[in-house]
Design an enzyme around this catalytic site. Structure first.
Site, PDB file in Angstrom:
ATOM      1  N   ARG A   7       0.825  -1.218   0.000  1.00 13.02           N
ATOM      2  CA  ARG A   7       0.000   0.000   0.000  1.00 13.02           C
ATOM      3  C   ARG A   7       0.860   1.269   0.000  1.00 13.02           C
ATOM      4  O   ARG A   7       0.454   2.315  -0.507  1.00 13.02           O
ATOM      5  CB  ARG A   7      -0.907  -0.028   1.233  1.00 13.02           C
ATOM      6  CG  ARG A   7      -1.898   1.102   1.272  1.00 13.02           C
ATOM      7  CD  ARG A   7      -2.784   1.011   2.517  1.00 13.02           C
ATOM      8  NE  ARG A   7      -3.766   2.070   2.546  1.00 13.02           N
ATOM      9  CZ  ARG A   7      -4.225   2.615   3.661  1.00 13.02           C
ATOM     10  NH1 ARG A   7      -3.792   2.194   4.839  1.00 13.02           N
ATOM     11  NH2 ARG A   7      -5.115   3.574   3.615  1.00 13.02           N
TER      12      ARG A   7
ATOM     13  N   HIS B 213      -6.476  -4.360  -3.534  1.00 11.98           N
ATOM     14  CA  HIS B 213      -7.284  -4.709  -2.362  1.00 11.98           C
ATOM     15  C   HIS B 213      -7.642  -6.197  -2.355  1.00 11.98           C
ATOM     16  O   HIS B 213      -8.440  -6.632  -1.534  1.00 11.98           O
ATOM     17  CB  HIS B 213      -8.539  -3.827  -2.296  1.00 11.98           C
ATOM     18  CG  HIS B 213      -8.242  -2.387  -1.994  1.00 11.98           C
ATOM     19  ND1 HIS B 213      -9.183  -1.400  -2.009  1.00 11.98           N
ATOM     20  CD2 HIS B 213      -7.080  -1.766  -1.655  1.00 11.98           C
ATOM     21  CE1 HIS B 213      -8.625  -0.226  -1.705  1.00 11.98           C
ATOM     22  NE2 HIS B 213      -7.343  -0.429  -1.501  1.00 11.98           N
TER      23      HIS B 213
ATOM     24  N   ASN C 250      -3.642   8.267   6.436  1.00 12.13           N
ATOM     25  CA  ASN C 250      -2.524   7.418   6.875  1.00 12.13           C
ATOM     26  C   ASN C 250      -2.493   7.135   8.368  1.00 12.13           C
ATOM     27  O   ASN C 250      -2.046   6.061   8.787  1.00 12.13           O
ATOM     28  CB  ASN C 250      -1.197   8.067   6.472  1.00 12.13           C
ATOM     29  CG  ASN C 250      -1.069   8.236   4.962  1.00 12.13           C
ATOM     30  OD1 ASN C 250      -1.832   7.627   4.208  1.00 12.13           O
ATOM     31  ND2 ASN C 250      -0.129   9.049   4.530  1.00 12.13           N
TER      32      ASN C 250
ATOM     33  N   HIS D 230       0.532   5.365  -1.610  1.00 18.35           N
ATOM     34  CA  HIS D 230       0.550   6.576  -0.794  1.00 18.35           C
ATOM     35  C   HIS D 230       1.840   7.370  -0.969  1.00 18.35           C
ATOM     36  O   HIS D 230       1.879   8.569  -0.714  1.00 18.35           O
ATOM     37  CB  HIS D 230       0.290   6.225   0.670  1.00 18.35           C
ATOM     38  CG  HIS D 230      -1.115   5.783   0.916  1.00 18.35           C
ATOM     39  ND1 HIS D 230      -1.949   6.375   1.827  1.00 18.35           N
ATOM     40  CD2 HIS D 230      -1.851   4.794   0.331  1.00 18.35           C
ATOM     41  CE1 HIS D 230      -3.137   5.788   1.807  1.00 18.35           C
ATOM     42  NE2 HIS D 230      -3.096   4.814   0.911  1.00 18.35           N
TER      43      HIS D 230
HETATM   44  C1  HEM Z   1      -8.590   3.740  -5.761  1.00 15.26           C
HETATM   45  C2  HEM Z   1      -8.440   4.436  -4.667  1.00 15.26           C
HETATM   46  C3  HEM Z   1      -8.126   3.815  -3.348  1.00 15.26           C
HETATM   47  C4  HEM Z   1      -8.765   4.064  -2.184  1.00 15.26           C
HETATM   48  C5  HEM Z   1      -9.939   5.019  -1.963  1.00 15.26           C
HETATM   49  C6  HEM Z   1      -8.139   3.244  -1.178  1.00 15.26           C
HETATM   50  C7  HEM Z   1      -8.503   3.238   0.148  1.00 15.26           C
HETATM   51  C8  HEM Z   1      -8.039   2.344   1.086  1.00 15.26           C
HETATM   52  C9  HEM Z   1      -8.494   2.266   2.427  1.00 15.26           C
HETATM   53  C10 HEM Z   1      -9.548   3.187   3.050  1.00 15.26           C
HETATM   54  C11 HEM Z   1      -7.846   1.244   3.035  1.00 15.26           C
HETATM   55  C12 HEM Z   1      -8.016   0.762   4.466  1.00 15.26           C
HETATM   56  C13 HEM Z   1      -7.479   1.804   5.421  1.00 15.26           C
HETATM   57  C14 HEM Z   1      -7.878   1.525   6.843  1.00 15.26           C
HETATM   58  O1  HEM Z   1      -9.060   1.274   7.104  1.00 15.26           O
HETATM   59  O2  HEM Z   1      -6.998   1.579   7.722  1.00 15.26           O
HETATM   60  C15 HEM Z   1      -6.976   0.664   2.050  1.00 15.26           C
HETATM   61  C16 HEM Z   1      -6.156  -0.420   2.264  1.00 15.26           C
HETATM   62  C17 HEM Z   1      -5.254  -0.902   1.346  1.00 15.26           C
HETATM   63  N1  HEM Z   1      -4.965  -0.330   0.125  1.00 15.26           N
HETATM   64 FE1  HEM Z   1      -6.061   1.065  -0.821  1.00 15.26          FE
HETATM   65  N2  HEM Z   1      -7.149   2.521  -1.739  1.00 15.26           N
HETATM   66  C18 HEM Z   1      -7.080   2.833  -3.068  1.00 15.26           C
HETATM   67  C19 HEM Z   1      -6.164   2.376  -3.979  1.00 15.26           C
HETATM   68  C20 HEM Z   1      -5.098   1.544  -3.656  1.00 15.26           C
HETATM   69  C21 HEM Z   1      -3.980   1.269  -4.515  1.00 15.26           C
HETATM   70  C22 HEM Z   1      -3.757   1.895  -5.883  1.00 15.26           C
HETATM   71  C23 HEM Z   1      -3.177   0.396  -3.842  1.00 15.26           C
HETATM   72  C24 HEM Z   1      -1.858  -0.227  -4.220  1.00 15.26           C
HETATM   73  C25 HEM Z   1      -1.220  -0.030  -5.337  1.00 15.26           C
HETATM   74  C26 HEM Z   1      -3.814   0.103  -2.582  1.00 15.26           C
HETATM   75  C27 HEM Z   1      -3.372  -0.812  -1.663  1.00 15.26           C
HETATM   76  C28 HEM Z   1      -3.992  -1.085  -0.466  1.00 15.26           C
HETATM   77  C29 HEM Z   1      -3.676  -2.221   0.372  1.00 15.26           C
HETATM   78  C30 HEM Z   1      -2.682  -3.322   0.053  1.00 15.26           C
HETATM   79  C31 HEM Z   1      -4.450  -2.094   1.528  1.00 15.26           C
HETATM   80  C32 HEM Z   1      -4.444  -3.019   2.746  1.00 15.26           C
HETATM   81  C33 HEM Z   1      -3.337  -2.561   3.675  1.00 15.26           C
HETATM   82  C34 HEM Z   1      -3.208  -3.330   4.983  1.00 15.26           C
HETATM   83  O3  HEM Z   1      -3.773  -4.396   5.157  1.00 15.26           O
HETATM   84  O4  HEM Z   1      -2.499  -2.786   5.854  1.00 15.26           O
HETATM   85  N3  HEM Z   1      -4.961   0.837  -2.494  1.00 15.26           N
HETATM   86  N4  HEM Z   1      -7.096   1.366   0.872  1.00 15.26           N
END
Ligand code: HEM
Ligand SMILES: *[C@@H]1O[C@H](CO)[C@@H](O)[C@H](O)[C@H]1NC(C)=O
Ligand SMILES: *[C@@H]1O[C@H](CO)[C@@H](O)[C@H](O)[C@H]1NC(C)=O
Ligand SMILES: *[C@@H]1O[C@H](CO)[C@@H](O)[C@H](O)[C@H]1NC(C)=O
Length: 343
Positions: free
Chosen positions: A64, A195, A96, A68
């Site tokens: 992730r 995701h 974050n 960011h």
């Molecule tokens: C399209 C827009 C995106 C939005 C709105 C978004 C939003 C989020 C949110 C809200 C979370 C969970 C945060 C939490 O509740 O603590 C999350 C987790 C995550 N995001 Fe995204 N995300 C997006 C795109 C991406 C992209 C482009 C990537 C990677 C290239 C990514 C990789 C991840 C991963 C791997 C997690 C899980 C992290 C963990 O388990 O610690 N996301 N994202």
């Protein structure tokens, strides 16, 4: 007095000219460290495999970081910098704080690399290699990463706050945001497929469970049984740091995420909206739900494009990913452990 002053001006002009030359976009390439740190990629892979064995989720958390980092002033390792008394860090930005995690895995990779080839491999490149490895190690595709990035001297909490999308975002807002980076609708959908691994907090979904768009009602685009399960995981007055899997197979990188969206079992609003609210994204979601190879190919293309976003400013190779080489030591800050409940 005149000649020295002219000399001074000339020197100044030359400095400015060189500073400009330095600001040129860097040429990234595969095998960038082949001569200077030939085992770099192998070392990153090994530390990531160790992190995965310790805690399956950690590799998703590291992956992730690429999103960011790269969306905020380019892929420059700025997201890794700790706040200093004079600089607010991106770690405390809205998207974050209490959310980005596994910075210690990046530190572990950096230490291993510094031992082998001190001062050579940038933290920005570590994120790119580690993100690729997270995908490979959880069952996804492999690809060559282009390297040669420099680390920023500063971070910007304000830019992160202004840029990073909310989990409430709808498809049209996401399409617009990504288009600003020359990322297409297909790139957006494929990259959202990251995701397929990892977890999110109840904090990120309570609005859609209990008050979608201020309606006082849940998001209508949810499978009833799935919504019941989420209600049980995330009661209105419960601990919003509790987490659930972003798809039904959160430690396997596959196209399950897209199958879930088609069945109205997306975790985040920003996930489900790609199927439920927009014709263009729905077509791609449906295709990826039926064709994992197509998803993998598009995902690689998206990750490479995301990784090309550059910070044009002159940087450095940080010795410690948390702090600029000339900067003050990081504040001693104890981050409370995340409570992880399997969904
Ligand atoms: C399209 C827009 C995106 C939005 C709105 C978004 C939003 C989020 C949110 C809200 C979370 C969970 C945060 C939490 O509740 O603590 C999350 C987790 C995550 N995001 Fe995204 N995300 C997006 C795109 C991406 C992209 C482009 C990537 C990677 C290239 C990514 C990789 C991840 C991963 C791997 C997690 C899980 C992290 C963990 O388990 O610690 N996301 N994202
Ligand atoms: C999507 O979100 C944007 C920004 O929040 C908003 O202005 C717009 O009205 C929303 N579009 C739809 C179709 O809901
Ligand atoms: C739902 O959100 C709206 C608008 O943000 C707010 O006015 C309302 O009080 C909320 N309702 C509940 C039950 O929280
Ligand atoms: C989550 O945990 C952090 C750290 O303990 C705490 O500061 C924060 O308020 C909690 N957030 C929510 C939404 O409960």
């Amino acid at each position: 007095m005149a000649p020295p002053r002219v000399g001074l001006l000339l020197a100044l002009a030359l400095c400015l000219a060189f500073a400009r030359a330095d600001a040129a976009v860097r040429e990234l390439r595969v095998g960038y460290y082949a001569q200077t740190c030939p085992r770099a990629e192998e070392i990153v892979r090994r530390v990531m495999a160790r992190a995965l064995a310790r805690e399956a989720r950690s590799v998703a958390s590291v992956m992730r970081l690429q999103f960011h980092d790269c969306f905020v002033n380019g892929c420059d390792g700025s997201v890794l910098m700790d706040a200093t008394p004079t600089m607010a860090g991106e770690k405390e930005a809205l998207s974050n704080i209490n959310s980005l995690r596994s910075f210690e895995v990046v530190d572990e990779v950096k230490s291993a690399l510094e031992e082998q080839c001190p001062g050579v491999v940038s933290c920005a490149d570590i994120i790119i290699m580690a993100a690729r490895d997270a995908v490979v190690l959880t069952g996804g595709p492999n690809w060559d990463v282009r390297l040669g990035r420099e680390d920023s001297l500063t971070a910007s909490q304000e830019d992160s706050d202004n840029i990073m999308p909310s989990p409430r975002a709808n498809a049209s807002a996401l399409i617009r945001l990504f288009a600003g980076y020359k990322l297409t609708v297909t790139d957006l959908v494929a990259l959202s497929g990251s995701h397929s691994i990892g977890e999110a907090r109840c904090f990120s979904i309570v609005f859609r469970l209990y008050n979608q768009s201020g309606s006082g009602r849940p998001d209508p685009h949810m499978d009833p049984a799935y919504r019941q399960a989420l209600d049980a995981l995330c009661p209105l007055t419960g601990d919003q740091n509790v987490t659930g899997g972003l798809d039904a197979t959160p430690v396997v990188f596959d196209n399950q995420y897209f199958k879930d969206l088609v069945h109205l079992r997306g975790f985040l609003n920003s996930d489900q909206t790609l199927f439920s609210d927009n014709e263009g994204t729905r077509r791609v979601v449906t295709q990826f739900s039926q064709n994992q190879d197509a998803f993998f190919r598009a995902f690689i293309e998206g990750m490479v494009k995301l990784g090309e976003l550059q910070n044009p400013r002159k940087g450095e190779i940080r010795r410690n990913c948390r702090v600029a080489n000339g900067g003050r030591p990081p504040l001693e800050k104890q981050v409370a452990p995340f409570r992880v409940l399997d969904f």
